[in-house]
Design a protein around this motif. Structure first.
Motif, PDB file in Angstrom:
ATOM      1  N   UNK A 108       0.852  -1.198   0.000  1.00 38.20           N
ATOM      2  CA  UNK A 108       0.000   0.000   0.000  1.00 38.20           C
ATOM      3  C   UNK A 108       0.885   1.244   0.000  1.00 38.20           C
ATOM      4  N   UNK A 109       0.771   2.067  -1.036  1.00 38.71           N
ATOM      5  CA  UNK A 109       1.641   3.240  -1.188  1.00 38.71           C
ATOM      6  C   UNK A 109       1.157   4.066  -2.370  1.00 38.71           C
ATOM      7  N   UNK A 110       1.844   5.204  -2.613  1.00 41.98           N
ATOM      8  CA  UNK A 110       1.575   6.023  -3.792  1.00 41.98           C
ATOM      9  C   UNK A 110       2.627   5.691  -4.852  1.00 41.98           C
ATOM     10  N   UNK A 111       2.174   5.320  -6.041  1.00 39.89           N
ATOM     11  CA  UNK A 111       3.056   4.922  -7.137  1.00 39.89           C
ATOM     12  C   UNK A 111       3.057   6.019  -8.203  1.00 39.89           C
ATOM     13  N   UNK A 112       4.254   6.370  -8.647  1.00 36.09           N
ATOM     14  CA  UNK A 112       4.406   7.415  -9.669  1.00 36.09           C
ATOM     15  C   UNK A 112       5.176   6.877 -10.869  1.00 36.09           C
ATOM     16  N   UNK A 113       4.906   7.497 -12.008  1.00 36.10           N
ATOM     17  CA  UNK A 113       5.596   7.134 -13.247  1.00 36.10           C
ATOM     18  C   UNK A 113       6.515   8.280 -13.656  1.00 36.10           C
ATOM     19  N   UNK A 114       7.715   7.935 -14.072  1.00 34.66           N
ATOM     20  CA  UNK A 114       8.668   8.952 -14.537  1.00 34.66           C
ATOM     21  C   UNK A 114       9.322   8.479 -15.827  1.00 34.66           C
ATOM     22  N   UNK A 115       9.696   9.430 -16.697  1.00 34.85           N
ATOM     23  CA  UNK A 115      10.433   9.061 -17.903  1.00 34.85           C
ATOM     24  C   UNK A 115      11.489  10.126 -18.188  1.00 34.85           C
ATOM     25  N   UNK A 116      12.567   9.708 -18.844  1.00 37.83           N
ATOM     26  CA  UNK A 116      13.706  10.567 -19.107  1.00 37.83           C
ATOM     27  C   UNK A 116      14.094  10.463 -20.577  1.00 37.83           C
ATOM     28  N   UNK A 117      14.703  11.541 -21.079  1.00 44.15           N
ATOM     29  CA  UNK A 117      15.210  11.527 -22.456  1.00 44.15           C
ATOM     30  C   UNK A 117      16.728  11.337 -22.430  1.00 44.15           C
ATOM     31  N   UNK A 118      17.303  11.255 -23.597  1.00 41.81           N
ATOM     32  CA  UNK A 118      18.750  11.089 -23.675  1.00 41.81           C
ATOM     33  C   UNK A 118      19.505  12.402 -23.476  1.00 41.81           C
ATOM     34  N   UNK A 119      18.746  13.469 -23.235  1.00 44.58           N
ATOM     35  CA  UNK A 119      19.370  14.751 -22.942  1.00 44.58           C
ATOM     36  C   UNK A 119      19.566  14.849 -21.427  1.00 44.58           C
ATOM     37  N   UNK A 120      20.757  15.096 -20.942  1.00 42.48           N
ATOM     38  CA  UNK A 120      21.024  15.132 -19.500  1.00 42.48           C
ATOM     39  C   UNK A 120      20.090  16.089 -18.765  1.00 42.48           C
ATOM     40  N   UNK A 121      19.496  15.577 -17.671  1.00 41.18           N
ATOM     41  CA  UNK A 121      18.630  16.397 -16.833  1.00 41.18           C
ATOM     42  C   UNK A 121      17.226  16.566 -17.345  1.00 41.18           C
ATOM     43  N   UNK A 122      16.914  16.034 -18.531  1.00 38.20           N
ATOM     44  CA  UNK A 122      15.571  16.201 -19.094  1.00 38.20           C
ATOM     45  C   UNK A 122      14.720  15.001 -18.684  1.00 38.20           C
ATOM     46  N   UNK A 123      13.799  15.237 -17.778  1.00 37.23           N
ATOM     47  CA  UNK A 123      12.949  14.165 -17.240  1.00 37.23           C
ATOM     48  C   UNK A 123      11.632  14.759 -16.748  1.00 37.23           C
ATOM     49  N   UNK A 124      10.655  13.873 -16.541  1.00 35.17           N
ATOM     50  CA  UNK A 124       9.358  14.350 -16.043  1.00 35.17           C
ATOM     51  C   UNK A 124       8.698  13.233 -15.222  1.00 35.17           C
ATOM     52  N   UNK A 125       8.096  13.626 -14.101  1.00 32.32           N
ATOM     53  CA  UNK A 125       7.383  12.698 -13.218  1.00 32.32           C
ATOM     54  C   UNK A 125       5.954  13.174 -13.031  1.00 32.32           C
ATOM     55  N   UNK A 126       5.010  12.257 -13.181  1.00 31.64           N
ATOM     56  CA  UNK A 126       3.607  12.588 -12.950  1.00 31.64           C
ATOM     57  C   UNK A 126       3.289  12.561 -11.482  1.00 31.64           C
ATOM     58  N   UNK A 127       2.874  13.688 -10.938  1.00 28.71           N
ATOM     59  CA  UNK A 127       2.576  13.778  -9.510  1.00 28.71           C
ATOM     60  C   UNK A 127       1.347  14.662  -9.304  1.00 28.71           C
ATOM     61  N   UNK A 128       0.404  14.270  -8.426  1.00 28.78           N
ATOM     62  CA  UNK A 128       0.394  13.055  -7.600  1.00 28.78           C
ATOM     63  C   UNK A 128       0.212  11.794  -8.433  1.00 28.78           C
ATOM     64  N   UNK A 129       0.545  10.653  -7.814  1.00 32.01           N
ATOM     65  CA  UNK A 129       0.495   9.399  -8.545  1.00 32.01           C
ATOM     66  C   UNK A 129      -0.765   8.598  -8.268  1.00 32.01           C
ATOM     67  N   UNK A 130      -0.636   7.279  -8.237  1.00 33.77           N
ATOM     68  CA  UNK A 130      -1.758   6.372  -8.014  1.00 33.77           C
ATOM     69  C   UNK A 130      -1.644   5.803  -6.596  1.00 33.77           C
ATOM     70  N   UNK A 131      -2.699   5.930  -5.824  1.00 32.54           N
ATOM     71  CA  UNK A 131      -2.712   5.396  -4.455  1.00 32.54           C
ATOM     72  C   UNK A 131      -3.261   3.977  -4.475  1.00 32.54           C
ATOM     73  N   UNK A 132      -2.447   3.033  -3.996  1.00 34.17           N
ATOM     74  CA  UNK A 132      -2.848   1.625  -3.935  1.00 34.17           C
ATOM     75  C   UNK A 132      -3.106   1.240  -2.488  1.00 34.17           C
ATOM     76  N   UNK A 133      -4.268   0.671  -2.255  1.00 38.63           N
ATOM     77  CA  UNK A 133      -4.618   0.134  -0.939  1.00 38.63           C
ATOM     78  C   UNK A 133      -4.808  -1.375  -1.070  1.00 38.63           C
ATOM     79  N   UNK A 134      -4.057  -2.130  -0.281  1.00 36.83           N
ATOM     80  CA  UNK A 134      -4.158  -3.589  -0.296  1.00 36.83           C
ATOM     81  C   UNK A 134      -4.839  -4.024   0.993  1.00 36.83           C
ATOM     82  N   UNK A 135      -5.872  -4.819   0.883  1.00 39.12           N
ATOM     83  CA  UNK A 135      -6.666  -5.196   2.048  1.00 39.12           C
ATOM     84  C   UNK A 135      -6.873  -6.697   2.106  1.00 39.12           C
ATOM     85  N   UNK A 136      -6.942  -7.217   3.319  1.00 37.99           N
ATOM     86  CA  UNK A 136      -7.326  -8.610   3.524  1.00 37.99           C
ATOM     87  C   UNK A 136      -8.819  -8.694   3.744  1.00 37.99           C
TER      88      UNK A 136
END
Length: 364
Positions: A108-136
């Motif tokens: 159970x946590x917040x999951x985020x996706x990130x991607x980067x290009x071949x240009x140094x320092x060029x990246x992007x992260x989607x925030x807020x992410x997806x909240x996963x709750x695991x229950x019994x």
């Protein structure tokens, strides 16, 4: 959803979240996901980069929950997810799926996706992410009337209607559905699970088994003693305990432990421990006895008297053994002393005769 993902996937809420900055964007297809413990879950997103960027320019793309040295850490490198995470990413449609198998409550946590290009320092992260709750799964017990109960299979977050609940009685499948009617007072064990996930079934619910009762320090008491009774019974939900004395309608005490101070003859008798929960009740009997008319002073006098008698007997035995040994020693030494005395007297006689003889010779 990717056709190859397959398996069991659960969603609570489907809402698009779009983050954009100069043409950079991550679109999560679900922002809140509820998964049953032990199942398989899929998180997905679409991403966009500014014009002029080509799929070949994307150097890396992954999901994460934690950072290491200030940088997102690929979930596939996390030892807690070892062998349970895989990605299905498609450059031509700019989408990426993450499948987690055998999900655990610790996932159970917040999951985020990130991607980067071949240009140094060029990246992007989607925030807020997806909240996963695991229950019994858990079983709720509700009383319908005096003879019937209704069991309901539930979780801490709402699962999709896609799932089929299955009920077992003493580990044998009996029915499908989210609820189950059972008779009150049953000691059978009932649990539920999602079809296809038998090993992730809920804890069983059942009425109290026959209680076991212990007493400390002893079941046979002296007047003035303090006695503690303890009752325990295997039950789920946990049992409540009530103590009764034979031929009395009102309970003597409630709770797992019952203590009687200054025990007297009036306290003697049969005591009942009743264990009860929503499923039913069960009881067990214990008999307590006091040694009537015997107080501590009398007991001490008896103990002292027997102790003195024992000591005197031991001393008498030791004296007898000593006397016998002394007589044995005397009997072995007297004969030697007699022979010595005889020999002394014999020598004295011979000397006197010799002297007498000499005297006679001189006189002639």
């Amino acid at each position: 959803m990717s056709p190859s993902a397959g398996g069991l996937v659960v969603f609570l809420l489907s809402v698009q979240v779009i983050q954009s900055q100069d043409g950079w964007r991550v679109n999560y297809r679900q922002t809140d996901v509820c998964a049953a413990k032990g199942s398989k879950v899929e998180l997905s997103c679409d991403y966009t980069h500014p014009p002029g960027k080509y799929p070949s320019d994307i150097k890396d793309r992954f999901w994460f929950t934690k950072e290491k040295d200030g940088e997102p850490a690929d979930l596939r490198t996390d030892s807690e997810y070892s062998g349970r995470v895989r990605y299905e990413c498609y450059s031509y449609i700019k989408s990426c799926y993450m499948i987690i198998t055998d999900v655990r409550e610790s996932d159970s946590a917040e999951y985020k996706f990130t991607f980067r290009t071949n240009k140094p320092g060029e990246k992007y992260t989607g925030s807020p992410g997806v909240t996963l709750n695991v229950t019994g799964l858990q079983v709720q017990v509700r009383r319908s009337d005096s003879t019937w109960l209704e069991l309901t299979c539930h979780s801490s977050c709402v699962l999709s209607d896609y799932f089929e609940y299955v009920w077992s009685k003493n580990e044998e499948i009996i029915k499908t559905g989210s609820s189950l009617p059972v008779s009150s007072g049953s000691t059978d064990r009932y649990s539920c699970y999602l079809r296809g996930y038998w090993n992730q079934r809920s804890p069983a619910v059942y009425g109290p088994q026959r209680p076991s009762v212990s007493v400390s320090p002893s079941a046979e008491m002296l007047e003035g003693d303090s006695v503690t009774l303890t009752c325990s019974a295997d039950a789920n939900p946990a049992a409540n305990y009530t103590w009764y004395k034979e031929h009395e309608d009102s309970p003597r005490a409630s709770g797992q432990i019952f203590t009687i101070t200054d025990f007297t003859a009036e306290h003697s008798g049969n005591y009942y421990c009743e264990a009860q929960n929503e499923m039913g009740r069960s009881n067990s009997t214990l008999r307590l006895i006091t040694e009537s008319g015997v107080d501590r002073t009398t007991m001490i006098i008896h103990i002292t008297r027997w102790t003195l008698v024992s000591v005197m007997l031991i001393l008498l035995l030791v004296f007898c053994l000593w006397t016998r040994k002394k007589k044995a020693v005397s009997s072995t030494t007297e004969p030697h002393e007699s022979r010595e005395a005889v020999e002394v007297r014999h020598l004295s006689s011979e000397t006197e005769l010799t002297k007498g003889s000499s005297s006679v010779v001189i006189k002639s």
